[in-house]
Design an enzyme around this catalytic site. Structure first.
Site, PDB file in Angstrom:
ATOM      1  N   ASN A  11      -1.027   3.870   4.495  1.00 30.04           N
ATOM      2  CA  ASN A  11      -0.581   4.560   5.706  1.00 30.04           C
ATOM      3  C   ASN A  11      -0.076   5.943   5.301  1.00 30.04           C
ATOM      4  O   ASN A  11       1.018   6.071   4.753  1.00 30.04           O
ATOM      5  CB  ASN A  11       0.543   3.718   6.361  1.00 30.04           C
ATOM      6  CG  ASN A  11       1.199   4.437   7.523  1.00 30.04           C
ATOM      7  OD1 ASN A  11       0.698   5.446   8.015  1.00 30.04           O
ATOM      8  ND2 ASN A  11       2.341   3.918   7.974  1.00 30.04           N
ATOM      9  N   HIS A  99       4.184   0.324  14.394  1.00 25.40           N
ATOM     10  CA  HIS A  99       4.930   0.663  13.175  1.00 25.40           C
ATOM     11  C   HIS A  99       6.392   0.950  13.553  1.00 25.40           C
ATOM     12  O   HIS A  99       6.659   1.509  14.620  1.00 25.40           O
ATOM     13  CB  HIS A  99       4.292   1.886  12.509  1.00 25.40           C
ATOM     14  CG  HIS A  99       4.866   2.154  11.150  1.00 25.40           C
ATOM     15  ND1 HIS A  99       6.089   2.751  10.976  1.00 25.40           N
ATOM     16  CD2 HIS A  99       4.406   1.850   9.912  1.00 25.40           C
ATOM     17  CE1 HIS A  99       6.351   2.821   9.670  1.00 25.40           C
ATOM     18  NE2 HIS A  99       5.343   2.276   9.010  1.00 25.40           N
ATOM     19  N   GLU A 101       8.381   3.164  12.713  1.00 22.31           N
ATOM     20  CA  GLU A 101       8.685   4.566  13.028  1.00 22.31           C
ATOM     21  C   GLU A 101       8.300   4.889  14.467  1.00 22.31           C
ATOM     22  O   GLU A 101       8.960   5.683  15.130  1.00 22.31           O
ATOM     23  CB  GLU A 101       7.965   5.489  12.020  1.00 22.31           C
ATOM     24  CG  GLU A 101       8.667   5.430  10.666  1.00 22.31           C
ATOM     25  CD  GLU A 101       7.764   5.681   9.471  1.00 22.31           C
ATOM     26  OE1 GLU A 101       6.637   6.178   9.636  1.00 22.31           O
ATOM     27  OE2 GLU A 101       8.208   5.359   8.346  1.00 22.31           O
ATOM     28  N   GLU A 171       7.158  -5.477   7.602  1.00 23.07           N
ATOM     29  CA  GLU A 171       7.758  -4.318   6.943  1.00 23.07           C
ATOM     30  C   GLU A 171       9.244  -4.246   7.283  1.00 23.07           C
ATOM     31  O   GLU A 171       9.619  -3.680   8.317  1.00 23.07           O
ATOM     32  CB  GLU A 171       7.080  -3.035   7.417  1.00 23.07           C
ATOM     33  CG  GLU A 171       5.601  -2.972   7.131  1.00 23.07           C
ATOM     34  CD  GLU A 171       5.108  -1.533   7.124  1.00 23.07           C
ATOM     35  OE1 GLU A 171       4.658  -1.087   6.074  1.00 23.07           O
ATOM     36  OE2 GLU A 171       5.216  -0.869   8.168  1.00 23.07           O
ATOM     37  N   GLY A 177      10.225   3.380   2.671  1.00 21.57           N
ATOM     38  CA  GLY A 177      10.531   4.709   2.143  1.00 21.57           C
ATOM     39  C   GLY A 177      11.863   4.803   1.431  1.00 21.57           C
ATOM     40  O   GLY A 177      12.354   5.903   1.173  1.00 21.57           O
ATOM     41  N   SER A 217       8.079   0.118   0.411  1.00 28.48           N
ATOM     42  CA  SER A 217       8.219   0.513  -1.002  1.00 28.48           C
ATOM     43  C   SER A 217       7.329  -0.289  -1.948  1.00 28.48           C
ATOM     44  O   SER A 217       7.755  -0.640  -3.049  1.00 28.48           O
ATOM     45  CB  SER A 217       9.697   0.458  -1.423  1.00 28.48           C
ATOM     46  OG  SER A 217      10.460   1.365  -0.639  1.00 28.48           O
TER      47      SER A 217
HETATM   48  P1  PGA Z   1       6.608   2.982   2.161  1.00 31.07           P
HETATM   49  O1  PGA Z   1       6.102   2.895   3.692  1.00 31.07           O
HETATM   50  O2  PGA Z   1       5.550   2.321   1.313  1.00 31.07           O
HETATM   51  O3  PGA Z   1       6.719   4.459   1.897  1.00 31.07           O
HETATM   52  O4  PGA Z   1       7.900   2.273   2.078  1.00 31.07           O
HETATM   53  C1  PGA Z   1       5.490   1.729   4.188  1.00 31.07           C
HETATM   54  C2  PGA Z   1       5.136   1.920   5.641  1.00 31.07           C
HETATM   55  O5  PGA Z   1       5.915   2.531   6.378  1.00 31.07           O
HETATM   56  O6  PGA Z   1       4.069   1.455   6.110  1.00 31.07           O
END
Ligand code: PGA
Length: 254
Positions: A11, A99, A101, A171, A177, A217
């Site tokens: 992603n 997602h 976000e 997730e 992140g 992560s």
């Molecule tokens: P990350 O993001 O691997 O940077 O933690 C995962 C995601 O948001 O799909």
């Protein structure tokens, strides 16, 4: 148990102009050969603006394309939105839906997610439905309840055949992140609970067919231990998917 084909998805979020897309995909094409990909699927989700150029560069390769979002209507007065038929036209076989976000910054609800899942399915695009708890919810011991609610909400209106073919990505928001990955045991516990929820909505064989990805992560250093868990069938990778070497190593998990 039904054999589930592992799936590694990158992603890219809001990263990469077309030149960067070209460079990263060219590097990935080189390091992920047909031999590496014969028993797994690898999917890249660049920004909308890079999808067309990505389709061109990936022609003839086994790497597949995903979009990061879609609108539930096929067309209409929805300024700024992109529909499932448009994504299909660009060669997307997958789409990320819900997602965290988007839930956090764009007000996306379980009901929006369900409508998007239906639109993707109707157009032959496989949804990768994202679910995950906040740190506060985990600390209150509400993780399994939150995840079950999100899974049920996303799948409302979907029948067994539809559910068997889609993908769910767990997730945990506190792991996205942050460099703080869920331990393989923490991820496995939630994945097993998601499978139980799926079984309660359908039946055991259907639940066994659904691929469950872990995200948060994921790195070259932790992918093998995560993939060793019984109910982890792949990964959704953010940050590390922007580095060709790291993502190729993740995709080549043992
Ligand atoms: P990350 O993001 O691997 O940077 O933690 C995962 C995601 O948001 O799909």
């Amino acid at each position: 148990m039904a054999a589930r084909r592992p799936l590694i998805a990158g992603n890219w979020k809001m990263h990469g102009r077309r030149a960067e897309t070209l460079a990263l995909l060219a590097a990935l094409k080189e390091s992920l050969t047909v031999e590496h990909l014969h028993n797994r699927e690898v999917v890249i989700a660049p920004p909308f603006t890079s999808l067309e150029i990505a389709t061109q560069i990936l022609a003839g390769s086994s790497l597949q394309l995903a979009a990061q979002d879609l609108h539930w209507e096929p067309s209409g007065a929805y300024t700024g939105e992109i529909s499932a038929p448009m994504l299909k036209d660009l060669g997307c076989s997958y789409v990320l839906i819900g997602h965290s976000e988007r839930r956090q910054y764009c007000g996306e609800t379980d009901e929006h997610v369900a409508r998007k899942v239906a639109a993707a399915r109707k157009n032959g695009i496989t949804p990768i439905i994202c679910v995950g708890e906040t740190l506060e919810e985990r600390e209150k011991d509400a993780t399994l309840e939150v995840i079950a609610r999100q899974v049920r909400g996303a799948l409302s209106g979907q029948d067994k055949t539809a559910i068997a073919s889609l993908v769910v990505a767990y997730e945990p928001i506190w792991a996205i992140g942050t460099g703080r990955t869920a331990t393989p045991a923490q991820a496995q516990e939630v994945h097993a609970a998601i499978r139980a929820t799926l079984a309660s909505l359908t039946n055991q064989p259907t639940a066994e067919a659904v691929r469950l990805l872990y995200g948060g992560s994921v790195k070259a250093e932790n992918i093998d231990n995560l993939m060793a868990q019984a109910d982890i069938d792949g990964a959704l990778v953010g940050g590390a998917s922007l580095q060709a070497d790291a993502f190729a190593r993740i995709a080549r998990f043992q």
